[in-house]
Design a protein around this motif. Structure first.
Motif, PDB file in Angstrom:
ATOM      1  N   SER A   1       0.811  -1.217   0.000  1.00 41.02           N
ATOM      2  CA  SER A   1       0.000   0.000   0.000  1.00 41.02           C
ATOM      3  C   SER A   1       0.848   1.273   0.000  1.00 41.02           C
ATOM      4  O   SER A   1       0.310   2.365  -0.155  1.00 41.02           O
ATOM      5  N   TYR A   2       2.159   1.153   0.150  1.00 42.23           N
ATOM      6  CA  TYR A   2       3.030   2.335   0.171  1.00 42.23           C
ATOM      7  C   TYR A   2       3.527   2.621  -1.240  1.00 42.23           C
ATOM      8  O   TYR A   2       4.139   1.768  -1.875  1.00 42.23           O
ATOM      9  N   ASN A   3       3.289   3.840  -1.714  1.00 37.24           N
ATOM     10  CA  ASN A   3       3.680   4.205  -3.071  1.00 37.24           C
ATOM     11  C   ASN A   3       4.613   5.414  -3.107  1.00 37.24           C
ATOM     12  O   ASN A   3       4.743   6.075  -4.128  1.00 37.24           O
ATOM     13  N   MET A   4       5.251   5.690  -1.978  1.00 38.41           N
ATOM     14  CA  MET A   4       6.209   6.794  -1.912  1.00 38.41           C
ATOM     15  C   MET A   4       7.417   6.360  -1.094  1.00 38.41           C
ATOM     16  O   MET A   4       7.272   5.730  -0.050  1.00 38.41           O
ATOM     17  N   ILE A   5       8.609   6.678  -1.614  1.00 36.34           N
ATOM     18  CA  ILE A   5       9.852   6.431  -0.878  1.00 36.34           C
ATOM     19  C   ILE A   5      10.587   7.759  -0.792  1.00 36.34           C
ATOM     20  O   ILE A   5      10.768   8.454  -1.795  1.00 36.34           O
ATOM     21  N   LEU A   6      10.985   8.116   0.431  1.00 33.88           N
ATOM     22  CA  LEU A   6      11.622   9.401   0.692  1.00 33.88           C
ATOM     23  C   LEU A   6      13.066   9.181   1.137  1.00 33.88           C
ATOM     24  O   LEU A   6      13.371   8.191   1.808  1.00 33.88           O
ATOM     25  N   TRP A   7      13.932  10.127   0.789  1.00 31.90           N
ATOM     26  CA  TRP A   7      15.335  10.099   1.218  1.00 31.90           C
ATOM     27  C   TRP A   7      15.630  11.313   2.090  1.00 31.90           C
ATOM     28  O   TRP A   7      15.255  12.436   1.739  1.00 31.90           O
ATOM     29  N   TYR A   8      16.304  11.067   3.226  1.00 31.98           N
ATOM     30  CA  TYR A   8      16.657  12.130   4.176  1.00 31.98           C
ATOM     31  C   TYR A   8      18.153  12.121   4.457  1.00 31.98           C
ATOM     32  O   TYR A   8      18.797  11.072   4.401  1.00 31.98           O
ATOM     33  N   GLN A   9      18.673  13.300   4.806  1.00 36.70           N
ATOM     34  CA  GLN A   9      20.071  13.443   5.208  1.00 36.70           C
ATOM     35  C   GLN A   9      20.127  13.999   6.627  1.00 36.70           C
ATOM     36  O   GLN A   9      19.394  14.936   6.960  1.00 36.70           O
ATOM     37  N   GLN A  10      21.006  13.417   7.439  1.00 35.32           N
ATOM     38  CA  GLN A  10      21.278  13.938   8.783  1.00 35.32           C
ATOM     39  C   GLN A  10      22.776  14.185   8.858  1.00 35.32           C
ATOM     40  O   GLN A  10      23.567  13.248   8.903  1.00 35.32           O
ATOM     41  N   SER A  11      23.160  15.454   8.827  1.00 37.12           N
ATOM     42  CA  SER A  11      24.588  15.794   8.844  1.00 37.12           C
ATOM     43  C   SER A  11      25.091  15.896  10.275  1.00 37.12           C
ATOM     44  O   SER A  11      24.305  16.011  11.212  1.00 37.12           O
ATOM     45  N   GLY A  12      26.394  15.853  10.420  1.00 35.46           N
ATOM     46  CA  GLY A  12      27.009  15.861  11.739  1.00 35.46           C
ATOM     47  C   GLY A  12      26.741  17.128  12.527  1.00 35.46           C
ATOM     48  O   GLY A  12      26.671  17.107  13.746  1.00 35.46           O
ATOM     49  N   GLN A  13      26.571  18.258  11.835  1.00 32.80           N
ATOM     50  CA  GLN A  13      26.352  19.530  12.517  1.00 32.80           C
ATOM     51  C   GLN A  13      24.904  19.717  12.945  1.00 32.80           C
ATOM     52  O   GLN A  13      24.594  20.600  13.723  1.00 32.80           O
ATOM     53  N   ASN A  14      24.006  18.896  12.410  1.00 34.37           N
ATOM     54  CA  ASN A  14      22.587  19.132  12.640  1.00 34.37           C
ATOM     55  C   ASN A  14      21.908  17.789  12.925  1.00 34.37           C
ATOM     56  O   ASN A  14      22.022  16.861  12.140  1.00 34.37           O
ATOM     57  N   THR A  15      21.202  17.710  14.026  1.00 28.92           N
ATOM     58  CA  THR A  15      20.537  16.450  14.368  1.00 28.92           C
ATOM     59  C   THR A  15      19.206  16.285  13.632  1.00 28.92           C
ATOM     60  O   THR A  15      18.649  15.200  13.623  1.00 28.92           O
ATOM     61  N   GLY A  16      18.724  17.355  13.010  1.00 30.05           N
ATOM     62  CA  GLY A  16      17.467  17.274  12.271  1.00 30.05           C
ATOM     63  C   GLY A  16      17.653  16.559  10.939  1.00 30.05           C
ATOM     64  O   GLY A  16      18.766  16.444  10.418  1.00 30.05           O
ATOM     65  N   LEU A  17      16.555  16.066  10.390  1.00 36.37           N
ATOM     66  CA  LEU A  17      16.587  15.402   9.093  1.00 36.37           C
ATOM     67  C   LEU A  17      16.196  16.394   8.007  1.00 36.37           C
ATOM     68  O   LEU A  17      15.213  17.123   8.142  1.00 36.37           O
ATOM     69  N   LYS A  18      16.974  16.417   6.927  1.00 35.10           N
ATOM     70  CA  LYS A  18      16.641  17.244   5.772  1.00 35.10           C
ATOM     71  C   LYS A  18      16.120  16.331   4.673  1.00 35.10           C
ATOM     72  O   LYS A  18      16.755  15.319   4.348  1.00 35.10           O
ATOM     73  N   LEU A  19      14.992  16.694   4.100  1.00 36.57           N
ATOM     74  CA  LEU A  19      14.447  15.924   2.998  1.00 36.57           C
ATOM     75  C   LEU A  19      15.249  16.218   1.739  1.00 36.57           C
ATOM     76  O   LEU A  19      15.340  17.366   1.297  1.00 36.57           O
ATOM     77  N   ILE A  20      15.858  15.169   1.175  1.00 34.51           N
ATOM     78  CA  ILE A  20      16.605  15.302  -0.077  1.00 34.51           C
ATOM     79  C   ILE A  20      15.650  15.249  -1.250  1.00 34.51           C
ATOM     80  O   ILE A  20      15.710  16.058  -2.166  1.00 34.51           O
ATOM     81  N   GLY A  21      14.773  14.263  -1.220  1.00 33.16           N
ATOM     82  CA  GLY A  21      13.826  14.088  -2.304  1.00 33.16           C
ATOM     83  C   GLY A  21      13.025  12.819  -2.098  1.00 33.16           C
ATOM     84  O   GLY A  21      13.179  12.127  -1.084  1.00 33.16           O
ATOM     85  N   TYR A  22      12.200  12.503  -3.078  1.00 34.47           N
ATOM     86  CA  TYR A  22      11.338  11.333  -2.942  1.00 34.47           C
ATOM     87  C   TYR A  22      10.913  10.845  -4.318  1.00 34.47           C
ATOM     88  O   TYR A  22      11.027  11.560  -5.321  1.00 34.47           O
ATOM     89  N   VAL A  23      10.433   9.624  -4.339  1.00 31.33           N
ATOM     90  CA  VAL A  23       9.807   9.061  -5.532  1.00 31.33           C
ATOM     91  C   VAL A  23       8.368   8.749  -5.158  1.00 31.33           C
ATOM     92  O   VAL A  23       8.118   7.997  -4.211  1.00 31.33           O
ATOM     93  N   TRP A  24       7.435   9.363  -5.870  1.00 29.19           N
ATOM     94  CA  TRP A  24       6.019   9.069  -5.692  1.00 29.19           C
ATOM     95  C   TRP A  24       5.574   8.299  -6.921  1.00 29.19           C
ATOM     96  O   TRP A  24       5.667   8.815  -8.032  1.00 29.19           O
TER      97      TRP A  24
END
Length: 115
Positions: A29-52
């Motif tokens: 049922s999942y039709n989207m895959i997302l990619w995130y980056q977590q860099s050493g300086q920042n504990t938050g996740l940045k959305l790189i992109g996705y495939v829908w």
């Protein structure tokens, strides 16, 4: 149980090296895959992109440095490709996630109703 799998689980690359990461999942049922980056300086996740379904999108801040591709609908796979490692922040932790996505627009919310 783990439904989302990312390979390789660890990778060591130098400047100018190519990097390819793969993400797959088993939930039909999942039709989207997302990619995130977590860099050493920042504990938050940045959305790189996705495939829908089969449509890839790369966020503006990552365009030109990263490519996203794949088929999240039928094959349940997506790929993250760096043509070459160039930035210090490319040294980071990368995550993929699968989601049941529904993209739609509600035209009435795009305009303010006159009073």
């Amino acid at each position: 149980t783990d439904k989302v799998h990312q390979t390789p689980t660890a990778i060591l690359k130098g400047p100018e090296d190519k990097v390819n990461l793969t993400c797959s999942h088993t939930d039909q049922s999942y039709n989207m895959i997302l990619w995130y980056q977590q860099s050493g300086q920042n504990t938050g996740l940045k959305l790189i992109g996705y495939v829908w379904n089969t449509s890839p999108t790369v966020e503006d801040s990552f365009k030109g440095r990263f490519d996203v591709s794949g088929d999240a609908a039928a094959n349940k796979m997506a790929y993250l490709h760096f043509p070459k490692v160039t930035e210090a922040e490319d040294s980071a932790v990368y995550f993929c996630a699968a989601s049941e996505a529904q993209c739609f627009t509600i035209p009435s919310l795009l305009y303010k109703n006159p009073l």
